[in-house]
Structure formats: structure tokens, C-alpha cells
Design an enzyme around this catalytic site. Structure first.
Site, PDB file in Angstrom:
ATOM      1  N   ASN A  94       0.874  -1.218  -0.050  1.00  0.00           N
ATOM      2  CA  ASN A  94       0.063   0.031   0.081  1.00  0.00           C
ATOM      3  C   ASN A  94       0.905   1.379   0.065  1.00  0.00           C
ATOM      4  O   ASN A  94       1.589   1.633   1.019  1.00  0.00           O
ATOM      5  CB  ASN A  94      -0.834   0.026   1.227  1.00  0.00           C
ATOM      6  CG  ASN A  94      -1.796   1.233   1.345  1.00  0.00           C
ATOM      7  OD1 ASN A  94      -1.762   1.976   0.394  1.00  0.00           O
ATOM      8  ND2 ASN A  94      -2.814   0.944   2.339  1.00  0.00           N
ATOM      9  N   ARG A  98      -2.522  -2.102  -3.459  1.00  0.00           N
ATOM     10  CA  ARG A  98      -3.710  -1.279  -3.385  1.00  0.00           C
ATOM     11  C   ARG A  98      -3.570  -0.159  -4.247  1.00  0.00           C
ATOM     12  O   ARG A  98      -2.821   0.597  -4.198  1.00  0.00           O
ATOM     13  CB  ARG A  98      -3.941  -0.849  -1.880  1.00  0.00           C
ATOM     14  CG  ARG A  98      -5.227  -0.011  -1.647  1.00  0.00           C
ATOM     15  CD  ARG A  98      -4.925   0.720  -0.263  1.00  0.00           C
ATOM     16  NE  ARG A  98      -6.179   1.450  -0.008  1.00  0.00           N
ATOM     17  CZ  ARG A  98      -6.186   2.798   0.687  1.00  0.00           C
ATOM     18  NH1 ARG A  98      -4.888   3.451   1.082  1.00  0.00           N
ATOM     19  NH2 ARG A  98      -7.371   3.466   0.494  1.00  0.00           N
ATOM     20  N   HIS A 142     -12.723   2.671  -0.012  1.00  0.00           N
ATOM     21  CA  HIS A 142     -12.777   1.680   1.048  1.00  0.00           C
ATOM     22  C   HIS A 142     -13.360   0.504   0.560  1.00  0.00           C
ATOM     23  O   HIS A 142     -13.727  -0.322   1.423  1.00  0.00           O
ATOM     24  CB  HIS A 142     -13.540   2.095   2.262  1.00  0.00           C
ATOM     25  CG  HIS A 142     -12.760   3.428   2.987  1.00  0.00           C
ATOM     26  ND1 HIS A 142     -13.508   4.053   3.477  1.00  0.00           N
ATOM     27  CD2 HIS A 142     -11.535   3.822   2.956  1.00  0.00           C
ATOM     28  CE1 HIS A 142     -12.798   5.287   4.104  1.00  0.00           C
ATOM     29  NE2 HIS A 142     -11.433   4.818   3.865  1.00  0.00           N
ATOM     30  N   LEU A 148     -15.503   3.212   9.875  1.00  0.00           N
ATOM     31  CA  LEU A 148     -15.445   4.268  10.343  1.00  0.00           C
ATOM     32  C   LEU A 148     -13.794   4.473  10.996  1.00  0.00           C
ATOM     33  O   LEU A 148     -13.604   3.750  11.911  1.00  0.00           O
ATOM     34  CB  LEU A 148     -16.345   4.367  11.799  1.00  0.00           C
ATOM     35  CG  LEU A 148     -17.676   4.324  11.486  1.00  0.00           C
ATOM     36  CD1 LEU A 148     -18.550   4.513  12.741  1.00  0.00           C
ATOM     37  CD2 LEU A 148     -18.283   5.283  10.373  1.00  0.00           C
ATOM     38  N   ARG A 155     -12.088  15.604   7.364  1.00  0.00           N
ATOM     39  CA  ARG A 155     -13.062  15.993   6.204  1.00  0.00           C
ATOM     40  C   ARG A 155     -14.211  16.064   6.512  1.00  0.00           C
ATOM     41  O   ARG A 155     -14.882  15.498   7.273  1.00  0.00           O
ATOM     42  CB  ARG A 155     -13.077  14.809   5.142  1.00  0.00           C
ATOM     43  CG  ARG A 155     -11.608  14.462   4.557  1.00  0.00           C
ATOM     44  CD  ARG A 155     -11.767  13.246   3.585  1.00  0.00           C
ATOM     45  NE  ARG A 155     -10.672  12.807   3.422  1.00  0.00           N
ATOM     46  CZ  ARG A 155     -10.171  11.601   3.143  1.00  0.00           C
ATOM     47  NH1 ARG A 155     -10.859  10.476   3.485  1.00  0.00           N
ATOM     48  NH2 ARG A 155      -8.812  11.099   2.853  1.00  0.00           N
ATOM     49  N   ASP A 160      -8.917  12.256  16.814  1.00  0.00           N
ATOM     50  CA  ASP A 160      -8.746  10.918  17.504  1.00  0.00           C
ATOM     51  C   ASP A 160     -10.196  10.905  18.400  1.00  0.00           C
ATOM     52  O   ASP A 160     -10.268  11.550  19.502  1.00  0.00           O
ATOM     53  CB  ASP A 160      -7.541  10.947  18.562  1.00  0.00           C
ATOM     54  CG  ASP A 160      -7.303   9.688  19.096  1.00  0.00           C
ATOM     55  OD1 ASP A 160      -8.344   9.049  19.222  1.00  0.00           O
ATOM     56  OD2 ASP A 160      -6.172   9.392  19.178  1.00  0.00           O
ATOM     57  N   ARG A 200     -10.728   8.692  20.869  1.00  0.00           N
ATOM     58  CA  ARG A 200     -10.469   8.479  22.271  1.00  0.00           C
ATOM     59  C   ARG A 200     -10.332   9.807  23.043  1.00  0.00           C
ATOM     60  O   ARG A 200     -10.909   9.908  24.094  1.00  0.00           O
ATOM     61  CB  ARG A 200      -9.208   7.561  22.185  1.00  0.00           C
ATOM     62  CG  ARG A 200      -9.426   6.314  21.677  1.00  0.00           C
ATOM     63  CD  ARG A 200      -8.154   5.494  21.495  1.00  0.00           C
ATOM     64  NE  ARG A 200      -7.358   6.331  20.681  1.00  0.00           N
ATOM     65  CZ  ARG A 200      -5.931   5.940  20.055  1.00  0.00           C
ATOM     66  NH1 ARG A 200      -5.463   4.863  20.429  1.00  0.00           N
ATOM     67  NH2 ARG A 200      -5.253   6.726  19.077  1.00  0.00           N
ATOM     68  N   GLY A 204     -14.979   2.304  14.378  1.00  0.00           N
ATOM     69  CA  GLY A 204     -16.161   1.342  14.449  1.00  0.00           C
ATOM     70  C   GLY A 204     -15.722   0.108  15.305  1.00  0.00           C
ATOM     71  O   GLY A 204     -16.720  -0.386  15.886  1.00  0.00           O
ATOM     72  N   ASN A 217     -13.732   0.122  17.738  1.00  0.00           N
ATOM     73  CA  ASN A 217     -13.185   0.013  19.161  1.00  0.00           C
ATOM     74  C   ASN A 217     -13.867   1.174  19.760  1.00  0.00           C
ATOM     75  O   ASN A 217     -13.761   1.439  21.160  1.00  0.00           O
ATOM     76  CB  ASN A 217     -11.610   0.666  19.001  1.00  0.00           C
ATOM     77  CG  ASN A 217     -10.749  -0.390  18.359  1.00  0.00           C
ATOM     78  OD1 ASN A 217     -10.504  -1.456  19.207  1.00  0.00           O
ATOM     79  ND2 ASN A 217     -10.231  -0.301  17.334  1.00  0.00           N
ATOM     80  N   GLU A 231      -8.336  -5.336   4.973  1.00  0.00           N
ATOM     81  CA  GLU A 231      -7.940  -5.032   3.659  1.00  0.00           C
ATOM     82  C   GLU A 231      -6.789  -5.845   3.075  1.00  0.00           C
ATOM     83  O   GLU A 231      -6.590  -6.026   1.878  1.00  0.00           O
ATOM     84  CB  GLU A 231      -7.928  -3.499   3.446  1.00  0.00           C
ATOM     85  CG  GLU A 231      -9.118  -2.757   3.802  1.00  0.00           C
ATOM     86  CD  GLU A 231      -8.929  -1.303   4.172  1.00  0.00           C
ATOM     87  OE1 GLU A 231      -9.429  -0.649   3.166  1.00  0.00           O
ATOM     88  OE2 GLU A 231      -8.427  -1.090   5.311  1.00  0.00           O
TER      89      GLU A 231
END
Length: 436
Positions: free
Chosen positions: A12, A97, A186, A215, A247, A288, A290, A338, A340, A390
Site C-alpha cells: 500500500n 492497493r 474503501h 469508521l 474531512r 482522535d 478516544r 467502528g 473500538n 483489507e
């Protein structure tokens, strides 16, 4: 060595980085993985992790790596040190990729000069990604010109969308002349996760309708009917759709005209604003999830608003894709956030009970690298968490194509172990390996 080569190297390539994994497609196991970053700088870094049982410890090298050719040479040296060199007869192919394949590339494709020319022709619609992907392709082909090289396109899974979903409502001649339509991104993740979700439900992909929510720092949703994408949130570029780390996602197009006329911003400045200074970071200064969660718990109003806007957009897409599909068997969360961020999953599903959706608080709180259902037994529609993979998807498609068998590599999804997964743009680097 006896038998057919079964190893696939997945690359990638970014503008200043190369992520890689070496997999054995006989069982889906990872033999090694790593990252070269800051290519072209004095502070270049290569982090390499052998994953084969009984292998050596992770190691790192720093110092100037001037270009992608030098980066892949360094990767080859690290692999060779573990007895996994690129000259090994066990290496079957290299899978790349490639972000944008336009409408032409609907399947993984063996790379030749014609394919390279077409990827180059698509640079205007993927100026940040396709040139970097091409660098990796050309470098790998120079290192192993005798080896099959396969392009796996992020856009390919979404080429099954009907024209009613893929077309924008603008002048047809103008749109066609400039390739303006919804392509989606994606795709390797959405393909892998939608199939894995069907398996989690004990069904075949052709039997289920799934809403996939990928996500990460980049985020996208897809509506998948019977294993085929019928709608997706990203469009001509990865800017459209959900609120993301940096974004904006969906926005009134007239905002750009307003910024030009009233704020005096030019096209490049607006591009930077919407792609790099918007989304969560634009709303609260953090991308982030978290950290945003910690700030919300501490009573930070800006962080709370950013979280609410993020979740509001998610709910809208869940509802919209429910309507598109008509019947939904599962809503599936994947990628760094998504997989975590339990509060995001809970908030996104909350209030959708009339649609048959619910989250069990106990199941949702469990942290695991395994696919799992987090909805209560009474829910009509399953809510699931499925870690994306992926790299395995690219390797599977590459091996299936180069081995000449459509079934080759399909069984490895069940046997694949967990690794050290990171989201495609670095947000929520937690339990499994992930990558617009």
C-alpha cells in the site's frame, strides 16, 4: 520447495510511505508486516515486524530513505533477514492497493503497461492517491519483473451501484466529459466486511442485506444487497458522505462559492479547508475519537457538539440505506473507530428501535479482535462489529487471480489470525491490523 507458491506480498504505497504485509495464502497467516514512513526525508523510518512463529523480534531502522525504490529495497532486506526474501520461489505474486480504478476496473487486474496507462489517466480524479500507488507498482515491477503484479482497486466493489445511485444530477454531457460520478472508496474493506458479516449470521453473502459503516479517520458507509454494493457515501472523491477525522463530508456545494466570493479563498485553499481542516478536527481541534471521548466525559462542550454532529450524520446514513435496501439483516461497524469506540456504536443505534435495531450495553462494552454481534437476541436486525482486513482481502483477490482459480484463497478468511491492525489513516490504532 515443492508445490505451488502460496505467498503474496501486499503493498500500500502512499506519497511518502509504504505499508506492507507478507501472507501465506495456504492458511491466511501473516509472515511479516511493516511500514516505511517519511520517505524522502532525513528522518525516514522503517518498522518491521516478523510474525512467523519462532521468528525474530520486531526491529526498526532510521535514516534517509530517498525514494520508493530505496524503500522497497529496504523492505526486501528486512524480509530476507527473516528468510522471506522477495527472491523466494514461494512468493506467488505482489498485490497493490490502488485507490481509483474508475469504471473500467471492476475486478482485480494483472498489471501491464496498458493498466499502468489507465491508472495514470485517472490521476485527475485521484491526484493524491494514484500517483503514489503507481510509484509502488513501478518499483515492485523493477524489483521482480518476472512476478505477477496485481492491482486491487478501492473503487471496484462499488461499480455495481445502479446509475440512479452513481449519477449526480448535473448536466450529463459535462459529467461524462469530466468523469464526474460517485465512485466510492474503501471498497476492499466493504467487500471483506460484508462477506464476513454474512458468515457471522450463518448465511451466504447472496442471502443478506447489510449496511457497512467503515469508521476510521476516513469514514464511509455502504448499502450491500446480496453481496453487491447498491449505494455508498463517498463520491467522486473521498470527501463526500460521513463526518470524518479531518474531512467535512456532505456539505452544500454553494459553501465553496461563498468562500471564494466572500472570504476570497482560492480553490486550493478551499480544498485544504474541506479535506484537512474540517470534520472532527475542524469542529473541536481533535480527530482522535478516544481523546474526544475523554473531553466529552470532562464536560467539554465543543467536543460534545463534534461527537453529536458525527453521530447525527451516521444516523442519517443508516436510515437512508435502510430505505434503499428495504430489508436489512445487519448493521456492521468496522475500522479503527467502528471496531473500538463503543460510545459511537451505542449513540449511532440509539433511537432506532422502531427499525428493529438495538445495542446490548454489555456486549457493546467488550473489546475483542473477533467478529461479534452486539445486539440483544430480541432485535430484528443484528448489530455487529467485524474487524476489517483489507490486506487479507487484497492478498486473497491477488492469489485467486494469479492461481487461476476463482475459489483460491476463499478459505483463508476463516483461518486468518489477528495482527497489529491500524486504521487506514492512523486514528484509533488499536487491536487488529488495518488501511481514502
Amino acid at each position: 520447495m515443492t508445490g505451488t507458491p502460496t505467498r503474496v506480498l501486499v503493498l500500500n504505497s502512499g506519497s511518502s510511505s509504504v505499508k506492507y504485509q507478507l501472507l501465506d495464502m495456504s492458511d491466511g497467516s501473516r509472515l511479516a508486516q511493516g511500514l516505511v514512513e517519511r520517505i524522502g526525508e532525513e528522518t525516514s523510518r522503517l518498522a518491521h515486524t516478523p510474525l512467523r512463529a519462532g521468528g525474530s523480534a520486531p526491529r526498526e531502522r532510521t535514516g534517509p530513505i530517498p525514494d520508493h525504490a530505496a524503500a522497497l529495497k529496504a523492505v526486501a532486506e528486512e524480509l530476507a533477514a527473516d528468510g522471506l526474501g522477495l527472491d523466494s520461489p514461494e512468493l506467488a505474486a505482489i498485490g497493490h492497493r490502488v485507490v481509483h480504478g474508475g469504471l473500467r476496473f471492476t475486478e482485480p487486474t494483472v498489471i501491464d503497461e496498458e493498466v499502468i496507462a489507465e491508472i495514470e489517466r485517472l490521476v485527475p480524479v485521484a491526484p493524491l492517491h494514484n500517483p503514489a500507488n503507481l510509484l509502488g507498482i513501478r518499483t515492485a515491477m523493477a524489483l521482480r519483473p518476472d512476478l505477477p503484479q496485481v492491482a486491487v482497486f478501492d473503487t471496484a466493489f462499488h461499480t455495481t451501484m445502479p446509475e440512479s445511485a452513481a449519477r449526480y444530477a448535473i448536466d450529463v454531457e459535462t459529467a461524462d466529459a469530466h468523469r464526474i460520478r460517485r465512485y466510492g472508496f474503501h471498497g476492499t474493506s466493504h467487500a471483506y466486511v460484508s462477506r464476513a458479516a454474512a458468515r457471522l449470521l450463518g448465511k451466504e453473502p447472496e442471502e443478506v442485506n447489510v449496511i457497512v459503516l467503515h469508521l476510521g479517520n476516513g469514514a464511509s458507509a455502504s448499502a450491500v444487497r446480496g453481496g453487491r454494493c447498491v449505494d455508498t457515501s463517498m463520491g467522486l472523491t473521498p470527501l463526500e458522505g460521513l463526518v470524518m477525522g479531518t474531512r467535512s463530508g456532505d456539505i452544500d456545494p454553494a459553501v465553496t462559492f461563498h468562500l471564494k466570493r466572500v472570504a476570497g479563498m482560492d480553490a486550493d485553499e478551499i480544498d485544504v479547508l474541506l479535506n484537512k481542516r474540517s470534520g472532527l478536527v475542524g469542529l473541536c481541534g481533535d480527530n482522535d475519537m478516544r481523546e474526544i471521548g475523554r473531553r466529552v466525559d470532562a464536560g467539554d462542550e465543543r467536543a460534545a457538539l463534534a461527537f453529536d454532529i458525527y453521530v447525527h450524520r451516521l444516523k442519517k446514513y443508516i436510515g437512508a440505506y435502510y430505505a434503499v435496501l428495504g430489508r436489512v439483516d445487519a448493521v456492521v461497524f468496522t475500522a479503527g473507530v467502528g471496531e473500538n469506540a463503543a460510545p459511537v456504536r451505542e449513540a449511532a443505534i440509539s433511537g432506532l428501535e422502531e427499525l428493529g435495531l438495538a445495542v446490548d450495553a454489555g456486549l457493546n462494552a467488550v473489546r475483542s479482535g473477533e467478529p461479534r454481534i452486539i445486539s440483544p437476541e430480541y432485535a430484528r436486525v443484528a448489530v455487529a462489529v467485524v474487524p476489517t482486513d483489507e490486506e487479507l482481502e487484497i492478498a486473497r483477490q491477488t492469489f485467486a487471480l494469479t492461481s487461476g482459480s476463482a475459489e483460491a484463497g476463499r478459505g483463508v478468511e476463516r483461518a486468518a489470525g489477528t495482527g497489529v491492525k491500524t486504521d487506514e489513516e492512523g486514528t484509533e490504532k488499536v487491536t487488529r491490523t488495518t488501511n481514502a
